[in-house]
Structure formats: structure tokens, C-alpha cells
Write a protein that holds these residues in place. Structure first.
Motif, PDB file in Angstrom:
ATOM      1  N   LYS A 170      -1.292   1.554  11.550  1.00  0.00           N
ATOM      2  CA  LYS A 170      -0.838   2.892  11.164  1.00  0.00           C
ATOM      3  C   LYS A 170       0.558   3.178  11.693  1.00  0.00           C
ATOM      4  CE  LYS A 170      -5.342   5.156  10.628  1.00  0.00           C
ATOM      5  NZ  LYS A 170      -6.226   6.263  11.086  1.00  0.00           N
ATOM      6  N   ARG A 217       4.615   6.529  -0.974  1.00  0.00           N
ATOM      7  CA  ARG A 217       5.115   6.903   0.349  1.00  0.00           C
ATOM      8  C   ARG A 217       6.458   6.258   0.682  1.00  0.00           C
ATOM      9  NH1 ARG A 217      -0.063   5.759   4.041  1.00  0.00           N
ATOM     10  NH2 ARG A 217       1.429   6.234   5.733  1.00  0.00           N
ATOM     11  N   ALA A 219       3.011   1.297   9.577  1.00  0.00           N
ATOM     12  CA  ALA A 219       3.267   2.006   8.313  1.00  0.00           C
ATOM     13  C   ALA A 219       4.208   3.186   8.534  1.00  0.00           C
ATOM     14  CB  ALA A 219       1.945   2.480   7.714  1.00  0.00           C
ATOM     15  N   GLU A 267       0.824  -1.210   0.000  1.00  0.00           N
ATOM     16  CA  GLU A 267       0.000   0.000   0.000  1.00  0.00           C
ATOM     17  C   GLU A 267       0.855   1.257   0.000  1.00  0.00           C
ATOM     18  OE1 GLU A 267      -2.537  -0.355   3.368  1.00  0.00           O
ATOM     19  OE2 GLU A 267      -3.551  -2.148   2.583  1.00  0.00           O
ATOM     20  N   LEU A 268       1.914   1.259   0.794  1.00  0.00           N
ATOM     21  CA  LEU A 268       2.759   2.452   0.863  1.00  0.00           C
ATOM     22  C   LEU A 268       3.522   2.671  -0.436  1.00  0.00           C
ATOM     23  CD1 LEU A 268       1.926   2.443   3.824  1.00  0.00           C
ATOM     24  CD2 LEU A 268       4.315   2.958   4.425  1.00  0.00           C
ATOM     25  N   GLU A 296       7.918   4.106   6.768  1.00  0.00           N
ATOM     26  CA  GLU A 296       8.292   5.392   6.187  1.00  0.00           C
ATOM     27  C   GLU A 296       9.575   5.917   6.832  1.00  0.00           C
ATOM     28  OE1 GLU A 296       4.532   7.821   4.712  1.00  0.00           O
ATOM     29  OE2 GLU A 296       4.253   7.158   6.793  1.00  0.00           O
TER      30      GLU A 296
END
Length: 269
Positions: free
Chosen positions: A201, A31, A204, A25-26, A208
């Protein structure tokens, strides 16, 4: 791989506990700019972990059993110990006559270096010494551990020192176990609290954080020559998925992991 070994340096990065769905997803959302520029097609490959927790998975990977493509096989392996009847040893596989890949690469003239992260690499007891003990040189410090909000950048700084100290003609196998995705990871998300704990979250946000610093690791690893690089997870973890939490269990969130391999050319960002 039989032509790569002996010519290029090698880098293996395990993003400990990273879930495939979060990684995918990232990357899709843009991202992960520093990782995505090296992922083939800008996407992670979906694979199945060889174990459901760090110790089991790394024992398998260090025997040549990297995460397996999530599709029917058999799938040729990059590395394999020599044994009769192997259906995944192919013409291009690097075959070693040693009990583990690390020793096999040392026999091939590589300097083998481990920069540990989670507790199975901390060398504070007998169990935490098994995996780093496979390497000629191993590093761990509290600032590399799971409780450190700056763990990965501290590991990268050590990797830069390791590379700088090597003779130019010495081939290197560098392994880095990145602990940032492992719990606790709440401190990577602004506004999150210890009381609220970890979540998908915060997981994730931890990825990052790793992405912001991994360019320095790639630059160090490819500073002297081309570097064949593997970046993958050793297992995922559950955040309440179907009622499950954590890992060392048989849920899809644990068994499904991201994987990529690619070459870093000298001077790569």
C-alpha cells in the motif's frame, strides 16, 4: 529509433523498484491520471527486467538492453551496440559504436544528463560514481535520495533548470532515476508509520506521489522539441510474496516490471 536519434530529444525515466502489478492496478483504477494519459491504450506493458537490482539493471539498460517484452521473442531493440550475431538488432535500431548507449548518444551530438536518485547514483563513493560517470553532466543531492519524502519534486525542479540552461539547438538525453518507490516509502501514505514499515500500500502511494509531479517533468522535457520518452521500472520488489522480501532475488514480483514508450509533443502536459 534510427530516425528519432538526431532529430528528437530523449527522456529515460526509471521508476526504481516499481512492481508491475501495483502499476497496472493503479492505472486500471484511474489513480495515475498524468501517467495514464501517455501510456499506449492507458495501460502499462508487462516486461521482464534485465536485472534484479538497480546496479545490474541499469548497466544492462545503458548497454541497450531495456526490459524485454514478457512473451517469446526475439524482440527488436530500440538501441544496440554494434556486434556480430545480434538477433535483436533490427533495421530501425539505433546502433552505436561505443561501450554504452550514453556515450553513443554523446557521439551523436546529444548532451547527456543524469539526475540520480538511489544510492548507486549519489557519487559519494567509487561505486556510486560508476553509473553517473557515464554522463557528461550528473546531479545528485540528499533531497533527491530515498530518505526524502519530496525526492521526485526536487529532481523535477533540477530537470527544469537543466533544460532552461541548454542552447535551443542542443539535443538532450535526460535520464532520471526516481527513488520514491524504493524503501523507505511508508511516508507517502497518510497514517503510515516508520514502525509499521513499508508495504504494498505504501508502494502504491509512492507511485501516486510520482504521478502528481511527473507532468512537470514531461513539460520540461518537451519544452524545446518533440521528445521520445521511455518510462519503466528497473526491477520490482517483494513484500512478503511467497515468503520473499526485498529484491536482488529471482521472484516474479522482482522480475516483472511495467514499461511504456511514447512521444511527447512540444507543450505536452
Amino acid at each position: 529509433m534510427s530516425r528519432v536519434v538526431g532529430h528528437d530529444d530523449l527522456l529515460l525515466v526509471t521508476l526504481d523498484t516499481l512492481r508491475f502489478d501495483v502499476a497496472a492496478e493503479l492505472a486500471e483504477a484511474g489513480r495515475l491520471p498524468n501517467l495514464a494519459r501517455h501510456l499506449p491504450g492507458g495501460r502499462w506493458e508487462e516486461r521482464h527486467a534485465p536485472g534484479s537490482f538497480t546496479y545490474a539493471s541499469h548497466q544492462a539498460m545503458f548497454a541497450g538492453f531495456l526490459p524485454t517484452p514478457a512473451a517469446p521473442g526475439p524482440h527488436p531493440r530500440l538501441f544496440a551496440a554494434r556486434f556480430e550475431g545480434s538477433e535483436s538488432t533490427a533495421d530501425g535500431t539505433f546502433v552505436f559504436d561505443a561501450p554504452d548507449l550514453v556515450s553513443g548518444l554523446a557521439d551523436a551530438g546529444y548532451r547527456t544528463v543524469c539526475i540520480g536518485g538511489v544510492g548507486f547514483f549519489n557519487k559519494r563513493g567509487a561505486l556510486g560514481s560508476v553509473l553517473p560517470g557515464m554522463f557528461q553532466e550528473s546531479h545528485w543531492a540528499p533531497e533527491f535520495g530515498v530518505a526524502s519524502p519530496t525526492s521526485f519534486e526536487s529532481q523535477v525542479a533540477r530537470a527544469e533548470e537543466v533544460v532552461a540552461e541548454l542552447p535551443a539547438d542542443q539535443r538532450l538525453f535526460l535520464f532520471v532515476n526516481v527513488p520514491s518507490l524504493h524503501q523507505p516509502n511508508w511516508f507517502h501514505l497518510p497514517g503510515a508509520t516508520r514502525a509499521a514499515g513499508d508495504s504494498r500500500k505504501t508502494h502504491a502511494a509512492a507511485l501516486e506521489y510520482v504521478d502528481r509531479h511527473i507532468g512537470r517533468l514531461f513539460a520540461a522535457a518537451s519544452r524545446r522539441r518533440r521528445c521520445f520518452t521511455i518510462v519503466c521500472s528497473d526491477h520490482g520488489t517483494a513484500y512478503g510474496d511467497d515468503g520473499w522480501s526485498g529484491h536482488r532475488l529471482g521472484h516474479e514480483s522482482v522480475w516483472t516490471v511495467p514499461y511504456a514508450h511514447f512521444f511527447l509533443e512540444p507543450g505536452a502536459p
